[in-house]
Design a protein around this motif. Structure first.
Motif, mmCIF file in Angstrom:
data_model
loop_
_atom_site.group_PDB
_atom_site.id
_atom_site.type_symbol
_atom_site.label_atom_id
_atom_site.label_comp_id
_atom_site.label_asym_id
_atom_site.label_seq_id
_atom_site.Cartn_x
_atom_site.Cartn_y
_atom_site.Cartn_z
ATOM 1 N N MET A 1 0.845 -1.183 0.000
ATOM 2 C CA MET A 1 0.000 0.000 0.000
ATOM 3 C C MET A 1 0.886 1.239 0.000
ATOM 4 O O MET A 1 1.858 1.332 0.736
ATOM 5 N N VAL A 2 0.528 2.189 -0.836
ATOM 6 C CA VAL A 2 1.307 3.414 -0.988
ATOM 7 C C VAL A 2 1.424 4.148 0.341
ATOM 8 O O VAL A 2 2.504 4.565 0.751
ATOM 9 N N ALA A 3 0.318 4.307 1.038
ATOM 10 C CA ALA A 3 0.315 5.089 2.282
ATOM 11 C C ALA A 3 1.242 4.479 3.332
ATOM 12 O O ALA A 3 1.898 5.201 4.078
ATOM 13 N N ALA A 4 1.319 3.166 3.397
ATOM 14 C CA ALA A 4 2.167 2.506 4.391
ATOM 15 C C ALA A 4 3.647 2.742 4.123
ATOM 16 O O ALA A 4 4.459 2.724 5.037
ATOM 17 N N SER A 5 4.003 2.986 2.862
ATOM 18 C CA SER A 5 5.412 3.178 2.533
ATOM 19 C C SER A 5 5.875 4.625 2.695
ATOM 20 O O SER A 5 7.057 4.907 2.566
ATOM 21 N N VAL A 6 4.953 5.528 2.968
ATOM 22 C CA VAL A 6 5.294 6.945 3.132
ATOM 23 C C VAL A 6 4.720 7.431 4.467
ATOM 24 O O VAL A 6 3.568 7.866 4.536
ATOM 25 N N PRO A 7 5.513 7.348 5.540
ATOM 26 C CA PRO A 7 5.009 7.787 6.837
ATOM 27 C C PRO A 7 4.539 9.244 6.784
ATOM 28 O O PRO A 7 5.169 10.093 6.168
ATOM 29 N N GLY A 8 3.402 9.502 7.385
ATOM 30 C CA GLY A 8 2.861 10.851 7.422
ATOM 31 C C GLY A 8 2.124 11.265 6.171
ATOM 32 O O GLY A 8 1.719 12.418 6.050
ATOM 33 N N ALA A 9 1.948 10.347 5.234
ATOM 34 C CA ALA A 9 1.240 10.689 3.992
ATOM 35 C C ALA A 9 -0.202 11.069 4.302
ATOM 36 O O ALA A 9 -0.858 10.454 5.132
ATOM 37 N N GLU A 10 -0.676 12.101 3.636
ATOM 38 C CA GLU A 10 -2.077 12.486 3.721
ATOM 39 C C GLU A 10 -2.791 11.740 2.599
ATOM 40 O O GLU A 10 -2.451 11.906 1.426
ATOM 41 N N VAL A 11 -3.765 10.908 2.958
ATOM 42 C CA VAL A 11 -4.406 10.032 1.988
ATOM 43 C C VAL A 11 -5.856 10.465 1.778
ATOM 44 O O VAL A 11 -6.595 10.694 2.737
ATOM 45 N N HIS A 12 -6.223 10.557 0.500
ATOM 46 C CA HIS A 12 -7.595 10.877 0.110
ATOM 47 C C HIS A 12 -8.036 9.849 -0.925
ATOM 48 O O HIS A 12 -7.268 9.504 -1.819
ATOM 49 N N ALA A 13 -9.249 9.365 -0.791
ATOM 50 C CA ALA A 13 -9.813 8.425 -1.758
ATOM 51 C C ALA A 13 -11.092 9.033 -2.316
ATOM 52 O O ALA A 13 -11.854 9.680 -1.587
ATOM 53 N N ALA A 14 -11.316 8.817 -3.611
ATOM 54 C CA ALA A 14 -12.506 9.358 -4.259
ATOM 55 C C ALA A 14 -13.195 8.267 -5.057
ATOM 56 O O ALA A 14 -12.539 7.432 -5.683
ATOM 57 N N ASP A 15 -14.511 8.283 -5.020
ATOM 58 C CA ASP A 15 -15.306 7.345 -5.807
ATOM 59 C C ASP A 15 -16.725 7.886 -5.900
ATOM 60 O O ASP A 15 -17.147 8.668 -5.044
ATOM 61 N N LEU A 16 -17.436 7.463 -6.926
ATOM 62 C CA LEU A 16 -18.842 7.845 -7.086
ATOM 63 C C LEU A 16 -19.779 6.900 -6.348
ATOM 64 O O LEU A 16 -20.946 7.219 -6.150
ATOM 65 N N ASP A 17 -19.281 5.757 -5.954
ATOM 66 C CA ASP A 17 -20.112 4.728 -5.327
ATOM 67 C C ASP A 17 -19.990 4.818 -3.804
ATOM 68 O O ASP A 17 -18.916 4.544 -3.253
ATOM 69 N N PRO A 18 -21.059 5.179 -3.106
ATOM 70 C CA PRO A 18 -20.990 5.280 -1.650
ATOM 71 C C PRO A 18 -20.563 3.972 -0.969
ATOM 72 O O PRO A 18 -19.847 4.002 0.027
ATOM 73 N N ALA A 19 -20.971 2.837 -1.522
ATOM 74 C CA ALA A 19 -20.568 1.556 -0.930
ATOM 75 C C ALA A 19 -19.059 1.350 -1.061
ATOM 76 O O ALA A 19 -18.407 0.868 -0.133
ATOM 77 N N ALA A 20 -18.500 1.732 -2.205
ATOM 78 C CA ALA A 20 -17.045 1.623 -2.394
ATOM 79 C C ALA A 20 -16.316 2.544 -1.432
ATOM 80 O O ALA A 20 -15.274 2.179 -0.870
ATOM 81 N N LEU A 21 -16.857 3.733 -1.214
ATOM 82 C CA LEU A 21 -16.229 4.664 -0.273
ATOM 83 C C LEU A 21 -16.285 4.141 1.154
ATOM 84 O O LEU A 21 -15.329 4.300 1.918
ATOM 85 N N ALA A 22 -17.401 3.528 1.532
ATOM 86 C CA ALA A 22 -17.507 2.956 2.878
ATOM 87 C C ALA A 22 -16.459 1.866 3.071
ATOM 88 O O ALA A 22 -15.789 1.811 4.117
ATOM 89 N N LEU A 23 -16.283 1.025 2.078
ATOM 90 C CA LEU A 23 -15.270 -0.031 2.153
ATOM 91 C C LEU A 23 -13.871 0.575 2.219
ATOM 92 O O LEU A 23 -13.030 0.155 3.016
ATOM 93 N N ALA A 24 -13.621 1.583 1.403
ATOM 94 C CA ALA A 24 -12.317 2.257 1.430
ATOM 95 C C ALA A 24 -12.060 2.857 2.802
ATOM 96 O O ALA A 24 -10.954 2.749 3.350
#
Length: 151
Positions: A1-24
């Motif tokens: 995972m990208v975020a795990a390899s960069v300590p302190g990374a600010e992570v944002h996820a985007a999707d049109l599907d609310p179910a996908a966002l909940a899982l993310a």
């Protein structure tokens, strides 16, 4: 995972599907933010010009090839998460190539996971739009990564 390899990374996820966002939201690191957004449209404007990496697995399956996808993908994913637009499935990819630059910080990059057969075409589209394009070899699943760096 990208975020795990960069300590302190600010992570944002985007999707049109609310179910996908909940899982993310359940799977992303603590502090990550999720946004109901259509690709980059809908992200907070404060992120413009600040992103160091945009990593995406955009829909990239040509509509005519949807039936060739593994059954588990077809049965459990909405078609909108798979079908990429256009005869070659690269409609969403082209949109990211066109829209990403203003969102990136200096030296930023875009990483796109695509089918191996689409990598050369998408790399050519990136180069034609002024990006430096590097193709990373496909995996056993026949997907590879296209890396775009603002040139």
């Amino acid at each position: 995972m990208v975020a795990a390899s960069v300590p302190g990374a600010e992570v944002h996820a985007a999707d049109l599907d609310p179910a996908a966002l909940a899982l993310a939201g359940r799977n992303l690191p603590q502090g990550a933010r999720v946004h109901l957004a259509d690709a980059l449209d809908g992200l907070p404007t404060r992120l413009r010009g600040r992103l160091t990496t945009i990593a995406a697995v955009p829909p990239y399956v040509p509509e005519a090839e949807l039936d060739l996808m593994p059954r588990e993908a077809r049965d459990h994913e909405p078609a909108s998460a798979l079908v990429g637009g256009g005869a070659d499935g690269l409609g969403h990819v082209r949109r990211l190539i066109a829209d990403a630059r203003p969102w990136l910080a200096t030296g930023g990059q875009v990483l796109l996971e695509l089918h191996a057969a689409q990598l050369p075409v998408a790399a050519g589209e990136g180069r034609a739009s002024g990006w430096l394009a590097r193709q990373h070899p496909p995996t056993a699943s026949r997907t590879g990564v296209l890396e775009l760096i603002a040139g």
